[in-house]
Enzyme design. Structure first.
Site, PDB file in Angstrom:
ATOM      1  N   LYS A 108      43.446  35.481  45.022  1.00 39.38           N
ATOM      2  CA  LYS A 108      43.478  35.822  43.592  1.00 39.38           C
ATOM      3  C   LYS A 108      43.409  34.567  42.714  1.00 39.38           C
ATOM      4  O   LYS A 108      43.007  34.637  41.558  1.00 39.38           O
ATOM      5  CB  LYS A 108      44.757  36.597  43.241  1.00 39.38           C
ATOM      6  CG  LYS A 108      45.070  37.818  44.099  1.00 39.38           C
ATOM      7  CD  LYS A 108      44.072  38.930  43.909  1.00 39.38           C
ATOM      8  CE  LYS A 108      44.547  40.278  44.413  1.00 39.38           C
ATOM      9  NZ  LYS A 108      44.783  40.386  45.862  1.00 39.38           N
TER      10      LYS A 108
HETATM   11  C1  LIG Z   1      44.393  41.417  46.681  1.00 41.12           C
HETATM   12  C2  LIG Z   1      44.322  41.119  48.129  1.00 41.12           C
HETATM   13  C3  LIG Z   1      43.453  41.818  48.972  1.00 41.12           C
HETATM   14  C4  LIG Z   1      42.575  42.949  48.459  1.00 41.12           C
HETATM   15  O1  LIG Z   1      41.598  42.511  47.570  1.00 41.12           O
HETATM   16  P1  LIG Z   1      40.864  43.576  46.627  1.00 41.12           P
HETATM   17  O2  LIG Z   1      40.034  42.785  45.717  1.00 41.12           O
HETATM   18  O3  LIG Z   1      41.972  44.293  45.902  1.00 41.12           O
HETATM   19  O4  LIG Z   1      40.115  44.498  47.513  1.00 41.12           O
HETATM   20  C5  LIG Z   1      43.410  41.466  50.308  1.00 41.12           C
HETATM   21  N1  LIG Z   1      44.205  40.503  50.805  1.00 41.12           N
HETATM   22  C6  LIG Z   1      45.054  39.815  50.031  1.00 41.12           C
HETATM   23  C7  LIG Z   1      45.921  38.783  50.652  1.00 41.12           C
HETATM   24  C8  LIG Z   1      45.139  40.090  48.667  1.00 41.12           C
HETATM   25  O5  LIG Z   1      45.991  39.396  47.904  1.00 41.12           O
END
Ligand SMILES: *Cc1c(COP(=O)(O)O)cnc(C)c1O
Length: 484
Positions: A108
């Site tokens: 993120k």
């Molecule tokens: C947010 C997240 C995901 C999922 O990503 P999306 O964009 O919501 O599909 C997978 N793994 C981790 C560690 C995340 O923080």
């Protein structure tokens, strides 16, 4: 210049600034660009993350000044701990794309390192008299990345709602200890879907207080998706450089998926010209997306399970709406009716012609908790490479799938978090007993002689600054009381 419109209206008359500032469209739909521009072919071999970022931002967010775009692109080298930003590692026969070298050790950070720049610039142009309230629901990692990205950014307040149970103690500690004069983290007695639905409701109702403008740091915001395209391109360029492929060869990406934001950025990269064969969607036991790709019916009518990969514990994957819209040839009427059906009945069925188009690129499968643990253990034994539980789910799905004609030359597994964010689970997989979870990351790193990400150093001793936990029904009152 691209304009933006809602998946439920079919009219493209908003600027990138407007779409980023507002997050969600007024009709409840999500903003999409009027087209996906073809990006220059030399991006396939461009090794500089910053240059690729600049090209992508200019193509999609051309309404922003050149200065803003450059400033955003340069942010990565100041916030990430590796020169490649997202290094690609060969592990056995496959490649792992490490997306976790940023300030909170999860992928993120890629989008949330630059979203504050675009958002404050959009505010300066469009709403200089208002402050922005960045409202965010988190399944764990978005919350800390948003709090970190927006820390002390002028003209913004950030409120993060997280499920009080169902995120890892480290994820929680990262949020509740985040200092900044504009930050609030608040727990919800409920799960991620409760938090996300509450946030969407507040968006639809609006705030009582006109001094604030609502925006979102969730992947419903198009400002989250576009930056995530960068690493698909730079991963490809690293493969070319390592001579694993020739420029032009097709590759597969395997993506641990929750809200469908990460994998959708891969789809946009493919639409923009990147030679991608398959996008493989990996779910955990909350296998709504895998089931959807296999049956054509999206059905959220089931109980949410708490799994070892909490950031994927989601039943309503918002960004799927964007894929359906783009693949249906922008059929806003179809999307409105599918989303109404999701709201009223908890499910929808997609016409088979549309499903066939989607399946040309996408496939999906899921990984159980047991398989996640086995996978972490096996990959560590065989390759001395440590996977986090989300990445392990993707690795497992890739191992298990049957290669088909038209498959790519290389498999790139996206690694979305550092294994040290989930030390208890990783320890369990490797047979290492760890007690108190906030110190577990340290112990694990000592035991395995692997260094801890800078984001997690000293975490256990940071003071708790945010203590509120409320019922999902009280979210709106909470905001109106605090921001009045
Ligand atoms: C947010 C997240 C995901 C999922 O990503 P999306 O964009 O919501 O599909 C997978 N793994 C981790 C560690 C995340 O923080």
């Amino acid at each position: 210049m691209l304009s933006f419109g809602s998946t439920r209206s079919g009219e493209f008359n908003q600027s990138a600034q407007y779409a980023i500032l507002n997050g969600l469209a007024g009709d409840g739909g999500l903003y999409v660009p009027s087209g996906i521009p073809d990006l220059p072919l030399d991006l396939w071999t461009e090794r500089s993350f910053e240059k690729t970022a600049e090209t992508i931002f200019s193509a999609f967010f051309g309404g922003f000044s050149k200065e803003t775009i450059t400033r955003a692109a340069l942010r990565y080298s100041t916030l990430f701990s590796t020169p490649e930003i997202t290094p690609l590692k060969q592990v056995g026969e496959a490649y792992v794309l490490e997306l976790f070298h940023g300030p909170t050790a999860a992928f993120k950070d890629i989008a949330l390192s630059v979203l504050p720049i675009f958002l404050t610039e959009a505010r300066r142009e469009l709403a200089p008299l208002q402050d922005i309230l960045v409202l965010t629901a988190t399944s764990g990692d978005t919350g800390s990345a948003a709090l970190s990205g927006f820390c002390n950014v002028e003209g913004t307040e950030v409120l993060v709602f997280y499920p009080d149970h169902g995120i890892s103690p480290i994820q929680k500690q990262q949020m509740v200890s985040m200092a900044g004069n504009n930050l609030t983290a608040c727990g919800i007695y409920g799960n991620f879907d409760d938090a996300q639905s509450g946030v969407k409701r507040i968006f639809n109702q609006g705030l009582n207080q006109p001094k604030y403008l609502l925006s979102s740091a969730n992947s419903i915001n198009i400002g989250r998706l576009v930056p995530q395209m960068i690493y698909y391109f730079t991963a490809y360029a690293q493969l070319v450089e390592q001579k694993a492929i020739l420029s032009g060869d097709l590759v597969n990406f395997i993506v641990p998926t929750g809200n469908f934001g990460d994998i959708l950025a891969g789809y946009m990269a493919k639409k923009a010209g990147l030679p991608v064969a398959k996008l493989i969607c990996a779910s955990n036991e909350n296998s709504v997306l895998a089931d959807f790709l296999n049956t054509g019916t999206y059905d959220r009518c089931r109980d949410l399970k708490q799994t070892l990969s909490p950031s994927m514990d989601i039943l309503i994957s918002s960004n799927l709406e964007r894929l359906l819209y783009l693949e249906s040839g922008c059929d806003a009427r179809l999307i409105s009716s599918l989303m109404k059906s999701l709201q009223d009945e908890g499910r929808y069925k997609v016409p088979s012609t549309l499903m066939n188009c989607i399946r040309e690129t996408f496939s999906g499968d899921y990984c159980t908790d047991e398989e996640t643990l086995q996978c972490i253990c096996r990959v560590y034994d065989e390759h001395k490479y440590l996977l986090d539980p989300h990445t392990a789910a993707a690795w497992h799905v890739n191992q298990k799938r049957e290669k088909t004609a038209g498959d790519g030359k290389a498999d790139i597994v996206l690694s979305t978090a550092s294994p040290f964010k989930f030390p208890q689970t990783v320890g369990k997989a490797l047979g290492i007993a760890l007690e108190d979870d906030l110190h577990a990351a340290n112990l694990l790193s000592k035991t395995l002689d692997l260094s801890l990400p800078f984001a997690l150093e000293g975490l256990a001793s940071r003071p708790v600054l945010h203590r509120d936990v409320i019922k999902p029904g009280a979210m709106s009152d909470y905001i109106n009381q605090r921001w009045s």
